[in-house]
Design a protein around this motif. Structure first.
Motif, short mmCIF file in Angstrom:
data_model
loop_
_atom_site.label_atom_id
_atom_site.label_comp_id
_atom_site.label_asym_id
_atom_site.label_seq_id
_atom_site.Cartn_x
_atom_site.Cartn_y
_atom_site.Cartn_z
N UNK A 453 0.86 -1.19 0.00
CA UNK A 453 0.00 0.00 0.00
C UNK A 453 0.89 1.23 0.00
N UNK A 454 1.23 1.72 -1.19
CA UNK A 454 2.16 2.84 -1.29
C UNK A 454 3.53 2.40 -0.83
N UNK A 455 4.08 3.12 0.17
CA UNK A 455 5.39 2.76 0.71
C UNK A 455 5.28 1.76 1.86
N UNK A 456 4.06 1.43 2.26
CA UNK A 456 3.85 0.50 3.37
C UNK A 456 3.66 -0.92 2.87
N UNK A 457 4.08 -1.85 3.69
CA UNK A 457 3.81 -3.27 3.44
C UNK A 457 3.19 -3.85 4.70
N UNK A 458 2.06 -4.50 4.52
CA UNK A 458 1.37 -5.14 5.63
C UNK A 458 1.31 -6.64 5.38
N UNK A 459 1.29 -7.41 6.46
CA UNK A 459 1.24 -8.87 6.35
C UNK A 459 0.02 -9.35 7.14
N UNK A 460 -1.03 -9.67 6.39
CA UNK A 460 -2.33 -9.95 6.98
C UNK A 460 -2.82 -11.33 6.56
#
Length: 660
Positions: A453-460
């Motif tokens: 998500x843009x510059x973010x990375x999430x691990x869900x």
């Protein structure tokens, strides 16, 4: 009638009633005697009831002598025999046994109602000094003021710290309005969780609402403690979104010349609600954007009761409707603390008063064996292992000592690592959420997705608890977002950790179908891609559907919606985000690196989020510092309002009532 006159009238009624009872006791003192021990612990109403009972017995005695009960004729016996009758249970003993039983059940003592003629002579028809409503709880003077405001149809603010009877007052208002026939019939949309179907239900025209699903659920349990209210108000307690009947809809964006999707309220100014009374629980959570939609859907003349606690933190997201209501409407501040409500409420008021905490089996401070404060990196590892162990340990209540469904971890910061600390090794919510989600996900063998998500990375993963725009829910599904064109995320799998690394020795079960996102390249167009280039940059790699558990689901696709301010895992929250919610047990993390946020109002807010148990993970000197550091400069209502309304914008006009 003004508030001061009403309060004076209530005090006068109280004095009259006490005087009446005292005179009655003095008059009958010679005729009826009691041992001092017999009356010890009884209220004035119960003492009066005891005297009345003996009066009735004395009145019945001569009547029994003149008109003995008829019995069959018996032959006289040769010798008279002496019969020793068994001693019956006295009226006072019955009262005492009842009191002991109720105390054992941790219920408040329920005084017997005064005789009807005395109640009418002293209290009138709708006000007085002591009245019993739901659960036979006696209302204090300020709660009676709130009830009188409700009878007069006035909108007002009902505020007070935890344990002062705000919910009791709400039950009393609802019960009194129902009993007096002041409520009409209204229709509410109801979701049957078992079947998934919705239908319209008729119910009284008073609605109780809260911003979050959890807050609405807690309020429903509290109101429904009264069996009558549970039956009558079965469909009347819900989230604000449910009251407004939010539902998905498509609309045409004239600027971008395309059809889009959104959630919108069905109840609007054109299709208004039909309620006559509205109670807003935790009104400090209701922002002005949603209030505007609620206000539009309200009918003219509706009475609104704004409920809140201004001893807590001011809203972090900006002014709430409670901030403005406190400047426009009468305020009823409850201050009387009810006893025997448990160690959590006792310590909540110890914090407010600046006193030391009391520890017992339901209130622990985990200090650690090391006399010095460990760094956040080590503390993060220790706390994670502790929670993992507790999640596998059954407690006295039959639940796990840490159950993510019923419990919450609270921290003052999202991210506040010490010098040299790694970003994933600190006691902020971002790191703690990853560690907790990791061991919980491993238990259910969750497939983890990397979401860019843009510059973010999430691990869900599906089944994760999340918080989105102050509402808590559970991830229902994760699919590729076909509107996204950017860097390819990692393959989803069981071996993908919450930190973006692959776990060695774990069966990956890679989701290869996730690789191409199901895109149809047969109609691929460079021109179309160029036109949507700007929009695609704003899209996240995946679409995440959140189930809020109240019949509402929300799809999150925009990259900006996955920012730390809007979206997070829901196992560890900041104290600000936790406002308005309540859990069975709360774990509070406080470290020396959190010093800038360690003050009394934040600590009180965190501690009062717990219903039955609190675990504080901190050193004693840090706890003492948090209690001693007070931001509210004084104890008056004026001082509290100055602190709570410090962020209010005086330049905008906000309507808090909707008159005819």
């Amino acid at each position: 009638m003004s508030l001061s006159k009403l309060s004076a009238r209530i005090v006068e009624h109280n004095e009259q009633r006490n005087s009446f009872v005292q005179k009655l006791l003095a008059t009958k003192k010679q005729e009826i005697s009691f041992n001092k021990e017999e009356l010890e612990g009884l209220t004035e109403a119960q003492k009066f009831a005891a005297f009345q009972h003996k009066l009735e017995e004395q009145a019945e005695a001569p009547r029994a002598a003149i008109f003995p009960p008829s019995t069959p004729q018996e032959a006289p016996s040769e010798a008279p025999t002496t019969t020793i009758p068994s001693k019956p249970i006295s009226f006072l003993e019955k009262l005492r046994l009842k009191k002991l039983a109720e105390q054992a059940a941790e219920e408040e003592m329920a005084p017997l109602p005064a005789p009807t003629e005395i109640a009418e002579a002293i209290m009138g028809t709708s006000s007085g000094t002591q009245e019993s409503f739901s659960l036979n709880v006696v209302l204090n003077d300020k709660q009676l003021v709130a009830k009188d405001f409700a009878f007069q149809g006035k909108s007002f603010c009902l505020i007070g710290p935890a344990g002062t009877g705000k919910t009791t007052a709400q039950r009393a208002v609802a019960a009194a309005l129902l009993e007096d026939g002041r409520l009409e019939q209204s229709s509410y949309k109801h979701l049957d969780i078992a079947t998934g179907f919705t239908s319209m239900k008729d119910a009284p025209s008073i609605a109780f609402v809260a911003y979050t699903r959890r807050a609405a659920s807690n309020l429903r349990k509290a109101i429904h403690k009264d069996p009558t209210l549970a039956e009558k108000l079965r469909y009347n307690i819900m989230t604000i979104h449910a009251l407004l009947e939010y539902q998905p809809e498509t609309y045409w964006d004239s600027l971008e010349m395309k059809e889009k999707f959104r959630f919108a309220p069905k109840r609007t100014a054109e299709n208004p609600l039909t309620i006559t009374h509205l109670v807003i629980e935790e009104a400090s959570m209701l922002g002005l954007d949603l209030w505007e939609k609620l206000y539009d859907a309200l009918p003219s003349g509706v009475q609104i009761i704004f409920v809140g606690d201004i001893n807590q933190l001011p809203p972090v997201f900006g002014p709430s409707i409670l901030n403005y209501a406190l400047t426009q409407l009468p305020i009823v501040e409850l201050t009387e603390v009810y006893r025997n409500q448990g160690i959590v409420l006792e310590n909540a008021h110890n914090i407010l008063k600046g006193n030391k905490l009391v520890e017992d089996k339901d209130f622990h401070i985990v200090r650690g064996k090391n006399p010095t404060q460990l760094g956040q990196g080590k503390m993060c590892s220790v706390v994670t292992n502790m929670l993992k162990t507790l999640s596998e340990t059954v407690g006295d209540d039959g639940l796990m000592e840490y159950d993510p469904e019923h419990d919450m971890i609270l921290s003052p910061f999202n991210k506040q690592g010490g010098r040299g600390e790694k970003s994933d090794l600190h006691l902020g919510t971002l790191a703690m959420n990853k560690w907790i989600a990791q061991f919980i996900g491993e238990k259910r063998e969750a497939v983890v997705y990397e979401i860019i998500a843009g510059f973010n990375k999430l691990y869900l993963a599906v089944g994760d608890k999340v918080m989105f725009n102050k509402r808590d829910g559970v991830i229902k599904s994760i699919t590729r977002n076909m509107a996204y064109h950017g860097k390819e995320p990692q393959l989803a799998g069981k071996d993908l950790s919450r930190f973006g690394t692959r776990l060695i020795g774990v069966n990956s079960d890679l989701e290869f179908d996730d690789f191409d996102g199901g895109l149809d390249y047969s109609n691929f167009s460079v021109e179309a891609l160029e036109e949507e280039k700007g929009e695609r940059k704003q899209q996240a790699s995946h679409s995440v559907v959140i189930d809020y558990g109240d019949g509402f689901e929300e799809e999150v696709t925009a990259a900006g919606d996955f920012s730390d301010a809007s979206f997070s895992l829901g196992y560890c929250l900041t104290v600000h985000k936790a406002q308005g919610s309540e859990w069975r047990k709360v774990f509070i993390l406080m470290h020396k690196d959190h010093a800038i946020m360690l003050f009394r109002e934040l600590f009180y807010t965190a501690e009062s989020r717990a219903r039955t148990k609190v675990v504080i993970i901190s050193k004693d000197y840090i706890v003492d510092q948090a209690i001693a550091n007070q931001r509210i400069k004084g104890n008056t209502l004026k001082d509290k309002l100055a602190f709570f309304n410090s962020g209010i914008n005086d330049t905008i006009s906000v309507n808090c009532t909707k008159d005819y």
